[in-house]
Motif scaffolding. Structure first.
Motif, short mmCIF file in Angstrom:
data_model
loop_
_atom_site.label_atom_id
_atom_site.label_comp_id
_atom_site.label_asym_id
_atom_site.label_seq_id
_atom_site.Cartn_x
_atom_site.Cartn_y
_atom_site.Cartn_z
N TRP A 123 -7.35 -1.09 6.69
CA TRP A 123 -6.84 -0.68 5.39
C TRP A 123 -7.60 0.52 4.86
N ILE A 134 0.83 -1.20 0.00
CA ILE A 134 0.00 0.00 0.00
C ILE A 134 0.87 1.25 0.00
N TYR A 146 -9.45 -4.07 0.93
CA TYR A 146 -10.44 -4.30 1.99
C TYR A 146 -11.30 -5.52 1.68
N VAL A 186 -7.26 0.35 -2.50
CA VAL A 186 -7.70 0.26 -1.11
C VAL A 186 -9.01 -0.53 -1.02
#
Length: 479
Positions: free
Chosen positions: A278, A238, A270, A266
């Protein structure tokens, strides 16, 4: 009795001679799709006629050709789906066709006000050409992609291709009418926006990567303020994507693609890990990164200032580089009221060229009113709902993640464009899917719909019929 019950009675029942288990064949719903396509073509034709009557007092001269062309494209696409994806979702193609047709009508309507605008050009013929190319790409994907799971083999190749597409515009000079954004590659009069295709290719990479790494990314090392924090070494992916989105924002001043790129990752992260942390990390990092870049990059700062004070351009002494388009769009939406001024009877052409691209929602809002605009948003919501339903029905993890990513990319793009036009968030400069002028966006979104149809075809297809149980040999009398 449990599905996995292995009791003697169950085994005995399974050994009965000539026992077969035939799955209930799900209807392919192609006839339903054909009927819905009829409505999806008829509504834009009636809107086309309405515009002609309102502006000229007569039916448009090209109404018959437009109707035949739209019907032909829809029918060819339907036949391709009927032949090569017979169990695909029956609503995605009609919904996309309806949006495409309405967009063509509104662009043609704004073209007719060209004599009142400066530096305006007829965009409807080009948009019609791109619509045909988009349907051709749609048919190509449906025809050539036998199974979406094949795309998993190209996970890391997809990453390289997407990065090249995202970085390429930074090496081409921007024009004055691009307002500082470097998101196009131009060759003479021809231009392409590679970021529109990169969102699909990136989704393929994210789906393949997260399918393999989801277990490691779901591990948590500590709890902080009620959130399960991931391990430090798992924050690497990330952080890399966040840094890449910031670089896109800095070198290409493209707020929309940066937001879409990072938001897509993202959301998929998730879905793959089911970790709320997250989402929190993603929001904090995206807002923090945008705030830092806004203080350094004048183009991004100008858009944020226009968002904070959309009427600044109409002041007696407007600030430098102020934009009047957001203020004009808000006035157009306000003048439309609940039911609108009527097709062809608004003044949203005062937004000039942007009325056909970024701000076409303002044109719909003025002439169709809040009621019509909500109907347009409902069409988008139905596409998102059918895409998520496809993700739920997919039988493989890669298909679930791919369908979720494609649908999320589509939904995020609608959100950032609608939010920018209505003043909810800073303007991003992205294109409203299917409605706005833009060939790259139109072709890319037709390819996105085709991928969702292929995934839904595999998901809705009846399972293969198992072979009949082999009867036990008859035992003769023991002598």
């Amino acid at each position: 009795m449990s599905t996995f019950d292995l009791s003697p009675e169950t085994n005995a029942a399974n050994r009965r001679p000539n026992t077969t288990i035939t799955p209930a064949a799900a209807p392919n719903r192609r006839n339903t799709e054909l009927v819905m396509l009829g409505f999806a073509v008829l509504v834009p034709i009636l809107a086309y006629a309405n515009v002609g009557l309102a502006m000229d007092g007569s039916l448009p001269a090209g109404m018959l050709g437009y109707g035949i062309g739209m019907a032909a494209l829809a029918l060819i696409a339907h036949l391709a789906v009927r032949r090569f994806a017979p169990y695909a979702d029956p609503l995605l193609l009609p919904l996309a066709t309806l949006l495409n047709g309405l967009g063509l009508v509104m662009i043609w309507r704004l073209d007719k006000a060209g004599k009142l605008l400066r530096n305006n050009f007829a965009a409807a013929p080009n948009q019609l050409m791109w619509s045909g190319l988009g349907v051709a790409v749609f048919i190509g994907v449906v025809l050539l992609l036998k199974d979406h799971r094949i795309l998993q083999r190209y996970t890391y190749i997809s990453m390289v291709v997407a990065l090249v597409l995202l970085a390429a515009p930074a090496f081409f000079p921007s024009r004055q009418e691009d307002f500082g954004a470097k998101i196009w590659i131009r060759f003479g009069s021809f231009s392409i926006q590679p970021g529109e295709f990169a969102k699909i290719i990136l989704t393929i990479f994210f789906a393949g990567f997260l399918m393999v790494k989801k277990d490691a990314l779901a591990l948590a090392s500590r709890r902080f303020m009620g959130l399960m924090l991931p391990r430090g070494r798992d924050l690497g992916p990330i952080l890399m994507v966040w840094l890449l989105s910031i670089l896109i924002l800095v070198f290409e001043t493209d707020l929309g693609t940066s937001f879409l790129f990072f938001g897509l990752f993202v959301v998929m992260l998730y879905v793959a890990t089911e970790r709320t942390s997250w989402i929190v990390f993603g929001l904090v990092m995206s807002v923090g990164g945008a705030a830092v870049v806004a203080t350094m990059e004048p183009h991004v700062k100008t858009r944020i200032n226009a968002w904070l004070d959309p009427m600044a351009a109409f002041a007696p002494h407007p600030p430098a580089n102020s934009s009047e388009q957001i203020g004009q769009t808000l006035m157009a939406l306000g003048s439309g009221g609940t039911t609108g001024t009527g097709l062809g009877q608004g003044r949203s052409w005062l937004i000039q060229f942007a009325a056909k691209s970024d701000f076409i929602l303002g044109s719909f809002g003025e002439e169709l009113g809040l009621t019509g605009l909500m109907a347009v948003f409902m069409i988008y919501a139905l596409i998102v709902q059918r895409g998520l339903r496809t993700a739920l029905a997919a039988r493989d993890a890669f298909g679930k993640l791919l369908a979720t990513g494609l649908t999320s990319a589509f939904a995020l793009q609608v959100f950032v464009v609608a939010g920018g036009v209505t003043g909810l968030i800073p303007l991003t400069g992205m294109t409203m899917p299917f409605l706005a002028q833009g060939g790259s966006s139109l072709v890319a979104n037709w390819a996105l719909i085709a991928l969702l149809l292929k995934i839904s075809d595999i998901a809705r297809r009846p399972a293969a019929e198992p072979a009949a149980a082999i009867p036990e040999p008859t035992r003769g009398p023991v002598s």
